[in-house]
Write a protein that holds these residues in place. Structure first.
Motif, PDB file in Angstrom:
ATOM      1  N   LEU A  67       0.823  -1.213   0.000  1.00 16.39           N
ATOM      2  CA  LEU A  67       0.000   0.000   0.000  1.00 16.39           C
ATOM      3  C   LEU A  67       0.858   1.263   0.000  1.00 16.39           C
ATOM      4  CD1 LEU A  67      -2.758  -1.133   2.524  1.00 16.39           C
ATOM      5  CD2 LEU A  67      -3.078  -0.678   0.082  1.00 16.39           C
ATOM      6  N   SER A  68       1.980   1.225   0.699  1.00 17.29           N
ATOM      7  CA  SER A  68       2.880   2.381   0.723  1.00 17.29           C
ATOM      8  C   SER A  68       3.443   2.668  -0.667  1.00 17.29           C
ATOM      9  CB  SER A  68       4.016   2.146   1.720  1.00 17.29           C
ATOM     10  OG  SER A  68       3.521   1.990   3.031  1.00 17.29           O
ATOM     11  N   ALA A 101       0.559   3.989  -2.884  1.00 17.59           N
ATOM     12  CA  ALA A 101       0.233   5.372  -2.535  1.00 17.59           C
ATOM     13  C   ALA A 101       1.275   6.334  -3.095  1.00 17.59           C
ATOM     14  CB  ALA A 101       0.123   5.515  -1.021  1.00 17.59           C
ATOM     15  N   MET A 147      -0.142   8.411  -6.250  1.00 19.49           N
ATOM     16  CA  MET A 147      -0.350   9.837  -6.000  1.00 19.49           C
ATOM     17  C   MET A 147       0.745  10.678  -6.645  1.00 19.49           C
ATOM     18  SD  MET A 147      -3.194   9.932  -4.585  1.00 19.49           S
ATOM     19  CE  MET A 147      -3.210  11.715  -4.363  1.00 19.49           C
ATOM     20  N   GLY A 197      -4.107   5.303  -5.910  1.00 16.41           N
ATOM     21  CA  GLY A 197      -3.336   6.152  -5.008  1.00 16.41           C
ATOM     22  C   GLY A 197      -4.137   6.574  -3.790  1.00 16.41           C
ATOM     23  N   TYR A 198      -5.312   7.124  -4.023  1.00 22.69           N
ATOM     24  CA  TYR A 198      -6.170   7.543  -2.908  1.00 22.69           C
ATOM     25  C   TYR A 198      -6.579   6.349  -2.047  1.00 22.69           C
ATOM     26  CZ  TYR A 198      -6.985  12.464  -4.156  1.00 22.69           C
ATOM     27  OH  TYR A 198      -6.843  13.807  -4.386  1.00 22.69           O
ATOM     28  N   ALA A 207      -5.028   3.542  -1.550  1.00 26.15           N
ATOM     29  CA  ALA A 207      -3.898   3.088  -0.736  1.00 26.15           C
ATOM     30  C   ALA A 207      -3.661   4.025   0.446  1.00 26.15           C
ATOM     31  CB  ALA A 207      -2.639   2.999  -1.605  1.00 26.15           C
ATOM     32  N   LEU A 208      -3.795   5.335   0.218  1.00 20.65           N
ATOM     33  CA  LEU A 208      -3.626   6.295   1.313  1.00 20.65           C
ATOM     34  C   LEU A 208      -4.645   6.048   2.426  1.00 20.65           C
ATOM     35  CD1 LEU A 208      -2.912   9.741  -0.395  1.00 20.65           C
ATOM     36  CD2 LEU A 208      -1.356   8.408   1.022  1.00 20.65           C
ATOM     37  N   LEU A 223      -3.941   2.819   4.344  1.00 20.82           N
ATOM     38  CA  LEU A 223      -2.865   3.003   5.322  1.00 20.82           C
ATOM     39  C   LEU A 223      -3.381   3.726   6.563  1.00 20.82           C
ATOM     40  CD1 LEU A 223       0.053   4.005   2.920  1.00 20.82           C
ATOM     41  CD2 LEU A 223      -0.088   1.914   4.281  1.00 20.82           C
TER      42      LEU A 223
END
Length: 394
Positions: free
Chosen positions: A248-249, A252, A256, A298-299, A301-302, A305
């Motif tokens: 996920l990091s 992201a 993003m 991207g969103y 994954a953010l 997290l």
């Protein structure tokens, strides 16, 4: 002694509250704010992308933020989540003992009703509907993708790598266009939508009947975004984000990074902080569009997290998640609100400039929907649109 053979389960009902994972609901609830910022601006400006063409003061900031973080970046989140929900629904049906044929029938029926919801929504309220397109893509995914092997689904990861390389090449071309810009400065202007500028409801309805089919056709390509959601759901990434923190990091950072950098040149033009010719504007506009799809993963994954670090469900988290559980109702409520608040033949509100009007309406409507969803959750009410869809499907 005789044994009785129980009939095979045809299907099970909708998901129960205790079965829900936090991340998908929180993501949907929060991202409805970005959907609201995009669509309210389209209504207010009667066109797309819904920005002030000659911005001053804070209008510059609003244009910049919208073009960097919202436009072409919010709807891919829901496309990924739609693919994710297809797998979740199929998995729940199978775990309850439903036959493969029954699972397929439920998915096909649900997506067929989404097409019907989309047609009604687009006809009565807003041409820029996505429900119908989701329904069409959902049927395609049910027939061609859902039951494929993990090895087959790795293809989509490769496709996204190729897409990332394509965005980089597009970015390089945009940089060349910016450096070679020599003509008169070309501001970012809104492309008009007749249904949003119509002075009567009847005229707007007729215009929407013409605009909706074309809009739906132009967004069907997001099947590649939906497919990524299918891949993620098979890995159950959002059910246990803490176990996938490293992945996920990376998603992201990359997602993003691409979507923000890809939208930055157009945002600078839209804010009036960079002045280039028409050819360069076209180049950065296309870059913004193709890079926007990376905002989806991207969103997500953010937020995943963020969920992995949540140890206590605070009131705001519960309220936004409640909206996410009722995202269909929240989405339709927004369209009703824009029609009532912003259309030329209704209240046609204005708070200072058009940009300020769109911004304040989006924030206000989203807050009201969060509060309403939380009240519904306390009363164990699913939401009007969700209740109707479930009755039709089950």
């Amino acid at each position: 002694m005789t044994t009785q053979t129980l009939p095979a389960v045809d299907h099970r009902g909708p998901v129960r509250s205790k079965e829900r994972a936090l991340a998908p609901d929180l993501i949907r609830g929060a991202m409805l704010l970005l959907i609201g910022l995009a669509n309210s601006a389209n209504f207010a400006f009667a066109g797309q992308p819904g920005v002030e063409s000659a911005p001053h003061g804070l209008e510059r900031v609003l244009n910049f933020v919208k073009l960097t973080f919202v436009d072409a970046r919010a709807y891919p989140v829901f496309a990924v989540m739609f693919g994710y929900s297809l797998v979740q629904l199929a998995r729940r049906q199978r775990s309850a003992g439903a036959t493969p044929g029954a699972v397929r029938r439920v998915l096909l029926k649900r997506n067929a009703w989404l097409i019907a919801f989309g047609l009604v929504h687009a006809t009565l309220l807003y041409f820029g509907d996505f429900l119908g397109a989701y329904g069409i893509v959902g049927i395609v995914c049910t027939l061609l993708l859902i039951n494929r092997s993990d090895k087959f689904h790795r293809i989509i990861v490769g496709i996204w790598v190729i897409e990332a390389l394509y965005v980089l090449a597009t970015g390089a071309k945009a940089v060349v266009a910016l450096l070679n810009s020599s003509g008169p400065a070309h501001p970012l202007v809104n492309e008009p939508n007749p249904s949003l500028a119509a002075t009567s409801y009847g005229a707007s309805l007729i215009d929407r009947l013409q605009e909706y089919p074309l809009h739906t056709a132009t967004v069907l390509g997001f099947i590649m975004v939906v497919w990524l959601g299918i891949w993620a759901a098979r890995k159950q990434i959002l059910e246990n984000p803490a176990a996938h923190r490293k992945l996920l990091s990376w998603v992201a950072a990359v997602g993003m990074g691409i979507t923000v950098l890809g939208g930055l040149p157009l945002a600078l033009v839209g804010a009036g902080w960079m002045h280039v010719d028409e050819s360069a504007v076209d180049s950065v506009n296309y870059l913004s569009h193709v890079s926007g799809m990376f905002g989806g993963p991207g969103y997500i994954a953010l937020f995943a997290l963020l969920v992995s670090r949540i140890t206590k469900l605070s009131l705001p988290v519960r309220a936004v998640s409640a909206l996410g559980q009722r995202s269909l109702s929240g989405y339709l409520f927004q369209s009703v609100s824009w029609m009532v608040l912003l259309a030329p033949f209704t209240l046609h509100l204005r708070f200072g400039s058009t940009a300020y009007t769109a911004f304040f309406c989006a924030i206000g409507v989203w807050v009201v929907s969060v509060i309403g969803a939380y009240v519904m959750s306390k009363r164990s009410y699913r939401g009007p649109a969700e209740t109707l869809l479930r009755r039709l499907v089950y």
